[in-house]
Scaffold this active site. Structure first.
Site, short mmCIF file in Angstrom:
data_model
loop_
_atom_site.label_atom_id
_atom_site.label_comp_id
_atom_site.label_asym_id
_atom_site.label_seq_id
_atom_site.Cartn_x
_atom_site.Cartn_y
_atom_site.Cartn_z
N HIS A 165 11.95 3.58 -5.45
CA HIS A 165 11.88 2.81 -6.61
C HIS A 165 13.55 3.01 -7.62
CE1 HIS A 165 12.07 0.60 -10.39
NE2 HIS A 165 11.43 0.15 -10.16
N GLU B 231 12.15 -10.59 -10.61
CA GLU B 231 12.80 -9.35 -9.61
C GLU B 231 13.03 -9.81 -8.82
OE1 GLU B 231 8.75 -6.96 -9.67
OE2 GLU B 231 8.39 -7.12 -12.64
N ARG C 26 7.84 -3.64 0.49
CA ARG C 26 7.72 -4.19 -0.32
C ARG C 26 7.92 -5.16 -0.94
NH1 ARG C 26 4.95 -3.82 -5.51
NH2 ARG C 26 5.55 -1.32 -5.76
N ARG D 256 14.79 -3.28 -2.79
CA ARG D 256 14.66 -2.38 -3.28
C ARG D 256 15.74 -1.25 -2.48
NH1 ARG D 256 8.58 -2.12 -6.22
NH2 ARG D 256 9.51 -3.65 -8.10
N HIS E 70 7.98 5.49 -4.93
CA HIS E 70 6.99 4.64 -5.35
C HIS E 70 5.97 4.08 -5.07
CE1 HIS E 70 6.39 1.19 -8.24
NE2 HIS E 70 6.94 0.20 -8.00
C1 SIN Z 1 8.71 -2.90 -11.31
O1 SIN Z 1 8.25 -3.17 -12.31
O2 SIN Z 1 9.60 -2.71 -11.43
C2 SIN Z 1 7.96 -1.88 -10.13
C3 SIN Z 1 6.97 -3.49 -10.05
C4 SIN Z 1 5.93 -3.40 -8.81
O3 SIN Z 1 6.62 -1.81 -7.81
O4 SIN Z 1 6.06 -4.19 -8.22
#
Ligand code: SIN
Length: 482
Positions: A230, A114, A369, A276, A334
């Site tokens: 997000h 991610e 975060r 993000r 988010h």
């Molecule tokens: C996501 O799945 O994109 C969110 C995961 C997160 O908030 O850490």
């Protein structure tokens, strides 16, 4: 030993509250939640998973370094090291509680990638249903646990104080009836504030009620200005929007503008997997220029029903089949990095009041975060706090009178909707002084009308005071280039 008569009260049934309650055994715990079935928490909606350096080529040091970079080095370094070092044990503990993580054909845990991570280290369950799997398993353990008494359908709208210490809670049930529950200790595990914004990936209950309660009791706050947006919620009408997990971009999905041009080209070396805040601001900029942003996941291989069942179902419910068409996406509130200031164990500044998970701020997430560190923090922080409380002697309750500190009345629905829109416009991914000041004035004028306005005023104050950009707090008027 704990006083035999008084339980510990834990407020909130997400990852942090459940882990705290389980770890307190055998001390008696009353777990109070707004939802009846444990589904109302943001934890249950979490898609991506849990970050842990499990690959032999990865390390806790690399996980910590990525956490610090994402957090703009605003993090508490010791907390970051604790989080990254504890992650593999948290995964093992969750497995012992019955969480079944996804495995590859060789039987090894699948590790996803991610945004902001320098390695594939996201452990997931049910494809993109990680939070639901975690909450389901922990809730089952809590229901079996003799020391935990679960009660759903109640809102904790007041704290009881005796001689300056928190000594219990006041609850309000769905019929408006109040009840007082005396307790030796109160733990707030009430989640974040996303639902204060007009566009959020959070459930409606993530409205900052626990934070507002803690502030009303005089607890100190920290880093309230840092709200994570997000970049990819499904851009459909509504308040609480379906999340389109970042793991899809990790699996090859790409963002583009209305003309089909790669959105992140030339913006950040990590491209679509940039942190993000960077991606969210780029999407917001495109929207501000009158455009729309699309996530093309049609090239993502594999069995969608197994890998991304949550995204598939949510998109199809809104008429978009992500296997065939690009998805309209928007930033959405988010995660709140700020919250009630706590030490490493979860102590707030008010004796007897603890906070854990998203409502708390121990500095671990810094100004932004890192993806998939939130369930991890909830589990590790909850277990740490639960074990501490189970082993902390508690003096017998004082004899002074009980005083109720109330969160106060809610804003009427029309004013609340206007507040959500105001925060989205003034306190969203891109901020500037005049809009923050004007929004603060509106909230100050509404402060007597409802607790959400008082909370928003506190958030806006912190945003006004931090005049330079840092992490997720982006000041357009004095933003540092990044
Ligand atoms: C996501 O799945 O994109 C969110 C995961 C997160 O908030 O850490």
């Amino acid at each position: 030993m704990r006083h035999a008569q008084l339980p510990i009260v834990v407020v909130g049934g997400g990852a942090a509250g459940l882990a705290t309650a389980l770890a307190m055994a055998p001390a008696p715990v009353r777990l109070l939640c707004r939802a009846h079935d444990g589904r109302g928490s943001a934890s249950a909606l979490a898609q991506g998973g849990i970050a842990a350096a499990l690959d032999p080529r990865d390390s806790a040091a690399a996980h910590a370094a990525d956490t610090l970079i994402a957090g703009a080095q605003h993090n508490d370094v010791a907390m970051v090291q604790w989080l990254a070092a504890g992650a593999p044990a948290a995964i093992a503990w969750l497995q012992a509680q019955g969480v079944v993580f996804d495995r590859d054909a060789q039987g090894c845990l699948q590790l996803g990638r991610e945004g902001g991570h320098s390695a594939a280290r996201i452990v997931h369950a049910g494809g993109d249903a990680s939070g639901a799997a975690l909450v389901h398993a922990l809730r089952a353990r809590v229901q079996e646990a003799a020391h935990v008494q679960w009660r759903g359908g109640v809102d904790v709208d007041g704290l009881l104080l005796r001689e300056g210490c928190v000594a219990g809670v006041r609850t309000r049930d769905e019929r408006g009836r109040h009840e007082r529950i005396e307790a030796s200790t109160v733990v707030l595990a009430t989640g974040g504030i996303g639902a204060l914004y007009a566009r959020t990936s959070n459930p409606p209950g993530a409205d900052g009620a626990g934070l507002a309660l803690g502030l009303a009791a005089g607890a100190a706050a920290r880093d309230l200005e840092f709200v994570q947006f997000h970049p990819t919620a499904l851009d459909v009408p509504g308040h609480c929007l379906p999340l389109i997990t970042e793991a899809l971009r990790g699996a090859g999905a790409r963002l583009h503008d209305g003309g089909g041009h790669a959105l992140m080209a030339g913006v950040h070396p990590l491209g679509d997997l940039a942190p993000r805040d960077v991606v969210a601001r780029r999407v917001a900029a495109e929207q501000a220029a009158g455009g729309r942003v699309w996530l093309d996941a049609t090239g993502v291989d594999g069995d969608w029903a197994r890998r991304f069942p949550t995204v598939l179902a949510a998109c199809c419910a809104h008429g978009f089949d992500p296997r065939r068409v690009a998805l309209p996406v928007t930033p959405a509130a988010h995660f709140h990095m700020g919250g009630l200031a706590t030490d490493a164990d979860g102590r707030t500044s008010v004796p007897g009041l603890y906070a854990v998970g998203e409502v708390a701020c121990n500095g671990v997430h810094g100004a932004n975060r890192l993806a998939s560190n939130s369930l991890l923090e909830g589990v590790l922080g909850g277990r740490r706090l639960g074990e501490l409380l189970a082993n902390t002697p508690v003096p017998a309750p004082g004899s002074g009178p009980l005083r109720v500190v109330e969160r106060g009345e809610s804003l009427p629905p029309a004013q609340l909707a206007a507040l959500h829109a105001l925060l989205w416009q003034a306190a969203g991914p891109v901020r500037e002084a005049r809009a923050l000041r004007d929004a603060w004035r509106v909230c100050a004028a509404l402060a007597e009308a409802g607790w959400q306005a008082r909370l928003a005023k506190a958030l806006l104050r912190a945003m006004r005071l931090r005049r330079h950009s840092l992490g997720a707090h982006w000041r357009q008027d004095r933003g540092c280039p990044r």
